[in-house]
Design a protein around this motif. Structure first.
Motif, short mmCIF file in Angstrom:
data_model
loop_
_atom_site.label_atom_id
_atom_site.label_comp_id
_atom_site.label_asym_id
_atom_site.label_seq_id
_atom_site.Cartn_x
_atom_site.Cartn_y
_atom_site.Cartn_z
N UNK A 1 1.28 10.03 -2.09
CA UNK A 1 -0.04 9.42 -2.16
C UNK A 1 -0.74 9.60 -0.82
N UNK A 2 -2.07 9.75 -0.84
CA UNK A 2 -2.81 9.91 0.41
C UNK A 2 -2.69 8.65 1.27
N UNK A 3 -2.63 8.83 2.55
CA UNK A 3 -2.64 7.71 3.49
C UNK A 3 -4.00 7.01 3.39
N UNK A 4 -4.00 5.69 3.38
CA UNK A 4 -5.25 4.94 3.27
C UNK A 4 -5.69 4.36 4.62
N UNK A 5 -4.87 4.53 5.64
CA UNK A 5 -5.16 3.99 6.97
C UNK A 5 -5.51 5.10 7.95
N UNK A 6 -6.28 4.77 9.00
CA UNK A 6 -6.58 5.79 10.01
C UNK A 6 -5.37 6.15 10.84
N UNK A 7 -5.47 7.24 11.58
CA UNK A 7 -4.46 7.61 12.57
C UNK A 7 -4.88 7.10 13.94
N UNK A 8 -6.13 7.32 14.30
CA UNK A 8 -6.73 6.75 15.51
C UNK A 8 -7.57 5.57 15.06
N UNK A 9 -7.23 4.38 15.53
CA UNK A 9 -7.79 3.15 14.96
C UNK A 9 -9.08 2.70 15.64
N UNK A 10 -9.50 3.36 16.69
CA UNK A 10 -10.74 2.98 17.37
C UNK A 10 -11.27 4.14 18.18
N UNK B 1 0.14 17.48 10.44
CA UNK B 1 -0.75 17.07 9.37
C UNK B 1 -0.11 16.29 8.25
N UNK B 2 1.21 16.23 8.22
CA UNK B 2 1.87 15.52 7.11
C UNK B 2 1.73 14.00 7.23
N UNK B 3 1.28 13.52 8.37
CA UNK B 3 1.08 12.07 8.52
C UNK B 3 -0.02 11.55 7.61
N UNK B 4 -0.83 12.45 7.05
CA UNK B 4 -1.93 12.05 6.16
C UNK B 4 -1.45 11.79 4.73
N UNK B 5 -0.17 12.06 4.46
CA UNK B 5 0.39 11.87 3.13
C UNK B 5 1.64 11.01 3.22
N UNK B 6 1.74 10.02 2.36
CA UNK B 6 2.94 9.19 2.32
C UNK B 6 3.86 9.72 1.23
N UNK B 7 5.09 10.00 1.61
CA UNK B 7 6.08 10.53 0.67
C UNK B 7 7.14 9.46 0.43
N UNK B 8 7.17 8.84 -0.75
CA UNK B 8 8.18 7.82 -1.03
C UNK B 8 9.57 8.43 -1.11
N UNK B 9 10.55 7.59 -0.92
CA UNK B 9 11.94 7.97 -1.12
C UNK B 9 12.41 7.43 -2.46
N UNK B 10 13.43 8.08 -3.02
CA UNK B 10 13.99 7.66 -4.31
C UNK B 10 15.31 6.93 -4.07
N UNK B 11 15.50 5.82 -4.77
CA UNK B 11 16.76 5.10 -4.70
C UNK B 11 16.64 3.76 -4.00
N UNK C 1 0.81 -1.22 0.00
CA UNK C 1 0.00 0.00 0.00
C UNK C 1 0.84 1.27 0.00
N UNK C 2 2.13 1.14 0.34
CA UNK C 2 2.99 2.32 0.46
C UNK C 2 4.34 2.06 -0.21
N UNK C 3 4.36 1.91 -1.54
CA UNK C 3 5.63 1.65 -2.22
C UNK C 3 6.61 2.81 -2.07
N UNK C 4 7.86 2.46 -1.82
CA UNK C 4 8.90 3.48 -1.61
C UNK C 4 10.24 2.93 -2.10
N UNK C 5 11.28 3.78 -1.99
CA UNK C 5 12.61 3.50 -2.53
C UNK C 5 12.47 3.24 -4.04
N UNK C 6 11.77 4.17 -4.69
CA UNK C 6 11.42 4.04 -6.09
C UNK C 6 12.53 4.57 -6.99
N UNK C 7 12.45 4.25 -8.27
CA UNK C 7 13.34 4.85 -9.26
C UNK C 7 12.60 5.98 -9.96
N UNK C 8 13.33 6.97 -10.39
CA UNK C 8 12.69 8.10 -11.06
C UNK C 8 12.12 9.10 -10.08
#
Length: 298
Positions: free
Chosen positions: A21-30, A186-196, A9-16
């Motif tokens: 991508x928006x986070x698809x999971x909750x922060x507070x789970x219950x 608020x940045x926890x709502x967005x997943x930022x992949x890394x390159x390499x 769900x959160x691909x990272x260490x990508x090429x290019x």
């Protein structure tokens, strides 16, 4: 027989180019009862962090500071893989897996005042994924680059989802000028992949160097997210603490003042989010960096 391919769900260490991508999971789970109020949970969900102004009383802080000194003078510990030194000196930077070397810290990590918060937020039983004490000495304690912990734990430890959070407890004064924690709310709502690609045994470099490229967001993403979300500096007295979501962007400046900034750092993970094979690394990091012994080790 066909082996099912796991979904990342959160691909990272990508090429290019890295595409957020928006986070698809909750922060507070219950929404079960616990130490945090409904208003505090709402704020944590929105910002990705919560500050405890006085988690520990002064006499308890002194107990843990004495334990810090004891650990820093233990020759066997200092020669072990659990220890990370400052990049430009032989001074102590971090000691990992402190619950295995200190019953004093083990009791704190497993105390109800912390575990109950973790169970409330993650809505399950929990265990300690990682722990460490950070010394950040005066006159040269190095910076921690901007990063999301979950990006590393996902890529290198095999943590499937961001159903985890960290608690950083100040054991010395966190001034605005001695390198306190900085967060982008608020940045926890967005997943930022890394390159390499992840180099082999990358943890030996990434835990010690001043600047890292693999595992850190690019400057264009950091600039855009800082413009959008702002930066909050978490200063506070010894005994205060901050809990923050595993995907929240955070970092800290170096410490060129005479005033050390020591803290204990604990990661709680849900037992329903156990580590798998790494999603973007040749092999898992060592046990002292990512607990794979649950439930045997707890």
């Amino acid at each position: 027989m066909t082996v099912a391919q796991r979904i990342d769900l959160y691909p990272t260490r990508v090429s290019g180019k890295a595409v957020t991508r928006p986070r698809v999971d909750p922060t507070v789970w219950g929404d079960g009862p616990g130490p945090l109020t409904g208003a505090e949970l709402e704020r944590y969900d929105a910002d990705g962090f919560h500050v405890f102004d006085s988690l520990l009383p002064p006499q308890e802080v002194e107990t843990y500071r004495a334990e810090l000194r004891r650990l820093s003078q233990d020759p066997a510990l200092l020669a072990s893989d659990r220890v990370v030194l400052e990049p430009d000196s032989a001074r102590l930077r971090s000691v990992f897996e402190v619950e295995k070397v200190s019953t004093v810290f083990a009791d704190l990590l497993n105390s109800p005042r912390l575990m109950d918060v973790a169970r409330q937020v993650l809505s399950s039983d929990v265990y300690v994924h990682q722990s460490r004490v950070n010394y950040k000495p005066g006159f040269g304690g190095a910076q921690f680059d901007w990063h999301s912990d979950f990006e590393t734990w996902h890529a290198e430890d095999g943590m499937p989802r961001p159903r985890a959070f960290s608690v950083s407890i100040a054991l010395s004064e966190n001034y605005e000028f001695n390198g306190p924690l900085m967060v982008m709310p608020g940045t926890h709502k967005t997943f930022v992949p890394s390159v390499g690609e992840t180099p082999d045994d990358f943890h030996k470099e990434s835990l010690r160097v001043h600047r890292i490229t693999v595992g850190s967001p690019g400057e264009e993403h950091l600039t855009r997210m800082a413009d959008q979300h702002g930066i909050r500096q978490i200063a506070g007295p010894a005994g205060s603490a901050v809990m923050f979501d595993s995907n929240l962007l955070h970092g800290s400046n170096g410490n060129i003042t005479p005033f050390a900034r020591s803290n204990i750092f604990i990661v709680y993970n849900s037992v329903e989010n156990l580590l798998e094979e790494p999603f973007a690394a040749p092999r898992p990091r060592p046990q002292h960096l990512g607990n794979r012994e649950f439930p045997r080790g707890m």
